[in-house]
Design a protein around this motif. Structure first.
Motif, PDB file in Angstrom:
ATOM      1  N   PRO A  58       0.823  -1.225   0.000  1.00 26.83           N
ATOM      2  CA  PRO A  58       0.000   0.000   0.000  1.00 26.83           C
ATOM      3  C   PRO A  58       0.849   1.264   0.000  1.00 26.83           C
ATOM      4  N   ASP A  59       0.273   2.324  -0.477  1.00 25.81           N
ATOM      5  CA  ASP A  59       0.920   3.629  -0.502  1.00 25.81           C
ATOM      6  C   ASP A  59       1.188   4.101   0.926  1.00 25.81           C
ATOM      7  N   GLU A  60       2.241   4.898   1.081  1.00 18.97           N
ATOM      8  CA  GLU A  60       2.603   5.387   2.419  1.00 18.97           C
ATOM      9  C   GLU A  60       1.498   6.221   3.048  1.00 18.97           C
ATOM     10  N   LYS A  61       0.644   6.823   2.233  1.00 20.44           N
ATOM     11  CA  LYS A  61      -0.482   7.583   2.775  1.00 20.44           C
ATOM     12  C   LYS A  61      -1.498   6.659   3.441  1.00 20.44           C
ATOM     13  N   VAL A  62      -1.543   5.412   2.988  1.00 16.58           N
ATOM     14  CA  VAL A  62      -2.421   4.408   3.591  1.00 16.58           C
ATOM     15  C   VAL A  62      -1.793   3.857   4.860  1.00 16.58           C
ATOM     16  N   LEU A  63      -0.494   3.626   4.809  1.00 13.12           N
ATOM     17  CA  LEU A  63       0.193   2.995   5.944  1.00 13.12           C
ATOM     18  C   LEU A  63       0.341   3.937   7.138  1.00 13.12           C
ATOM     19  N   CYS A  64       0.758   5.153   6.877  1.00 19.19           N
ATOM     20  CA  CYS A  64       1.007   6.141   7.948  1.00 19.19           C
ATOM     21  C   CYS A  64       2.067   5.667   8.941  1.00 19.19           C
ATOM     22  N   LYS A  65       2.852   4.684   8.561  1.00 13.73           N
ATOM     23  CA  LYS A  65       3.939   4.171   9.394  1.00 13.73           C
ATOM     24  C   LYS A  65       5.052   3.696   8.471  1.00 13.73           C
ATOM     25  N   PRO A  66       6.281   3.662   8.962  1.00 11.31           N
ATOM     26  CA  PRO A  66       7.365   3.111   8.140  1.00 11.31           C
ATOM     27  C   PRO A  66       7.175   1.608   7.938  1.00 11.31           C
ATOM     28  N   PHE A  67       7.811   1.077   6.887  1.00 10.62           N
ATOM     29  CA  PHE A  67       7.705  -0.367   6.670  1.00 10.62           C
ATOM     30  C   PHE A  67       9.050  -0.988   6.327  1.00 10.62           C
ATOM     31  N   VAL A  68       9.132  -2.272   6.611  1.00 15.49           N
ATOM     32  CA  VAL A  68      10.308  -3.090   6.347  1.00 15.49           C
ATOM     33  C   VAL A  68       9.980  -4.008   5.170  1.00 15.49           C
ATOM     34  N   LEU A  69      10.907  -4.133   4.246  1.00 14.67           N
ATOM     35  CA  LEU A  69      10.725  -5.038   3.115  1.00 14.67           C
ATOM     36  C   LEU A  69      11.486  -6.327   3.364  1.00 14.67           C
ATOM     37  N   ALA A  70      10.787  -7.462   3.252  1.00 16.64           N
ATOM     38  CA  ALA A  70      11.401  -8.777   3.426  1.00 16.64           C
ATOM     39  C   ALA A  70      10.950  -9.669   2.275  1.00 16.64           C
ATOM     40  N   GLY A  71      11.419 -10.896   2.275  1.00 10.28           N
ATOM     41  CA  GLY A  71      10.955 -11.861   1.291  1.00 10.28           C
ATOM     42  C   GLY A  71      11.875 -11.999   0.095  1.00 10.28           C
ATOM     43  N   GLY A  72      12.769 -12.970   0.132  1.00  8.06           N
ATOM     44  CA  GLY A  72      13.595 -13.280  -1.027  1.00  8.06           C
ATOM     45  C   GLY A  72      14.736 -12.320  -1.301  1.00  8.06           C
ATOM     46  N   LEU A  73      15.030 -11.422  -0.386  1.00  9.34           N
ATOM     47  CA  LEU A  73      16.140 -10.494  -0.607  1.00  9.34           C
ATOM     48  C   LEU A  73      17.474 -11.213  -0.473  1.00  9.34           C
ATOM     49  N   ARG A  74      18.417 -10.811  -1.312  1.00 14.26           N
ATOM     50  CA  ARG A  74      19.769 -11.366  -1.304  1.00 14.26           C
ATOM     51  C   ARG A  74      20.744 -10.225  -1.584  1.00 14.26           C
ATOM     52  N   PRO A  75      22.027 -10.457  -1.387  1.00 14.27           N
ATOM     53  CA  PRO A  75      22.988  -9.401  -1.703  1.00 14.27           C
ATOM     54  C   PRO A  75      22.849  -8.877  -3.134  1.00 14.27           C
ATOM     55  N   GLU A  76      22.487  -9.777  -4.077  1.00 12.64           N
ATOM     56  CA  GLU A  76      22.420  -9.382  -5.487  1.00 12.64           C
ATOM     57  C   GLU A  76      21.144  -8.616  -5.830  1.00 12.64           C
ATOM     58  N   THR A  77      20.125  -8.695  -4.994  1.00 12.82           N
ATOM     59  CA  THR A  77      18.836  -8.091  -5.338  1.00 12.82           C
ATOM     60  C   THR A  77      18.442  -6.910  -4.458  1.00 12.82           C
ATOM     61  N   VAL A  78      19.135  -6.712  -3.355  1.00 16.55           N
ATOM     62  CA  VAL A  78      18.662  -5.738  -2.375  1.00 16.55           C
ATOM     63  C   VAL A  78      18.745  -4.303  -2.891  1.00 16.55           C
ATOM     64  N   ALA A  79      19.762  -3.984  -3.697  1.00 16.73           N
ATOM     65  CA  ALA A  79      19.881  -2.616  -4.198  1.00 16.73           C
ATOM     66  C   ALA A  79      18.707  -2.260  -5.090  1.00 16.73           C
ATOM     67  N   GLU A  80      18.320  -3.185  -5.980  1.00 16.50           N
ATOM     68  CA  GLU A  80      17.166  -2.941  -6.850  1.00 16.50           C
ATOM     69  C   GLU A  80      15.895  -2.781  -6.025  1.00 16.50           C
ATOM     70  N   ALA A  81      15.756  -3.634  -4.990  1.00 17.98           N
ATOM     71  CA  ALA A  81      14.563  -3.568  -4.141  1.00 17.98           C
ATOM     72  C   ALA A  81      14.433  -2.203  -3.474  1.00 17.98           C
ATOM     73  N   ILE A  82      15.524  -1.691  -2.961  1.00 19.11           N
ATOM     74  CA  ILE A  82      15.496  -0.381  -2.305  1.00 19.11           C
ATOM     75  C   ILE A  82      15.155   0.713  -3.302  1.00 19.11           C
ATOM     76  N   SER A  83      15.752   0.650  -4.492  1.00 24.21           N
ATOM     77  CA  SER A  83      15.512   1.663  -5.513  1.00 24.21           C
ATOM     78  C   SER A  83      14.055   1.687  -5.960  1.00 24.21           C
ATOM     79  N   ARG A  84      13.427   0.521  -5.980  1.00 27.63           N
ATOM     80  CA  ARG A  84      12.046   0.434  -6.459  1.00 27.63           C
ATOM     81  C   ARG A  84      11.009   0.698  -5.376  1.00 27.63           C
ATOM     82  N   VAL A  85      11.285   0.242  -4.151  1.00 29.35           N
ATOM     83  CA  VAL A  85      10.260   0.249  -3.100  1.00 29.35           C
ATOM     84  C   VAL A  85      10.478   1.341  -2.054  1.00 29.35           C
ATOM     85  N   HIS A  86      11.722   1.745  -1.828  1.00 29.42           N
ATOM     86  CA  HIS A  86      12.073   2.776  -0.852  1.00 29.42           C
ATOM     87  C   HIS A  86      11.564   2.460   0.557  1.00 29.42           C
ATOM     88  N   PRO A  87      11.923   1.292   1.084  1.00 33.46           N
ATOM     89  CA  PRO A  87      11.478   0.940   2.442  1.00 33.46           C
ATOM     90  C   PRO A  87      12.276   1.672   3.511  1.00 33.46           C
TER      91      PRO A  87
END
Length: 220
Positions: A149-178
């Motif tokens: 959900p959009d941050e306006k819906v959450l109103c709280k910070p969030f943590v991204l998990a699920g399948g992250l690895r050293p090779e994928t984490v940079a892309e995940a941060i760039s796309r999701v901004h957790p």
């Protein structure tokens, strides 16, 4: 100070504590009261490891009872991560109301029910943040990040998990901004030790993978 916080989950032994302390992480998680997980440890061991941490310890649970939450607070954990069923009676516990133990609510599938829960919890200070994970937590599988959900819906910070690895984490941060990223199986050894060895204190974590994961977070 890093812009995206890092949480390593599934600590089981003193060696893990030494690795995360050396790496100067932000959060370290231990699985409790969930024997289905090979990373599950006793509360007694978790309390011992917690005393050695130089960061915030997180008790990772699945559908915990009110009694288990109280035991986790008594052990000294500042944060509890709740997957599965969230018994709202937990919010009435003194350790929760006082802020001694803060909640990370884990959401393992985005649907009408979880969105209603997010709406209910958005103004509850007892819940500090959300964690979005795959349907099966700890599986090392990813999920559709667009479902978060959009941050306006959450109103709280969030943590991204699920399948992250050293090779994928940079892309995940760039796309999701957790606010933070969470990893467990993605930084474990290619060949895991036996359960007997883990119970005896051998680490499942790969120091090199953890350091690589951190490097790829910090370069963003």
């Amino acid at each position: 100070m890093r812009s995206t916080k890092i949480k390593i989950c599934g600590l089981t032994c003193e060696e893990d504590v030494d690795i995360v302390n050396e790496a100067l992480l932000d959060f370290a998680g231990m699985v409790l009261f969930f024997p289905k997980s090979r990373r599950n440890i006793s509360l007694e061991r978790a309390e011992r490891l917690l005393r050695g941490l130089k960061m915030s310890g997180v008790a990772v649970t699945v559908s915990p009872t009110v009694e288990q939450v109280s035991e986790i607070a008594e052990a000294g954990f500042p944060l509890i991560q709740i997957h599965g069923v969230f018994d709202m009676e937990i919010l009435k516990l003194r350790c929760i109301e006082s802020g001694k133990l803060r909640i990370i609510r884990a959401i393992n599938s985005i649907n009408e029910e979880s969105l209603k829960e997010i709406e209910y919890l958005r103004d509850r200070d007892e819940v500090s943040m959300y964690l979005f994970d795959a349907a099966e937590p700890g599986s090392g599988k990813s999920f559709d990040w667009n479902s978060i959900p959009d941050e306006k819906v959450l109103c709280k910070p969030f943590v991204l998990a699920g399948g992250l690895r050293p090779e994928t984490v940079a892309e995940a941060i760039s796309r999701v901004h957790p606010f933070a990223v969470d990893v467990s199986s993605g930084v474990e050894k290619d060949e895991l030790p036996s359960m007997e060895a883990v119970e005896s204190g051998e680490s499942m974590k790969s120091r090199d993978k953890i350091l690589s994961f951190i490097h790829n977070v910090d370069i963003i």
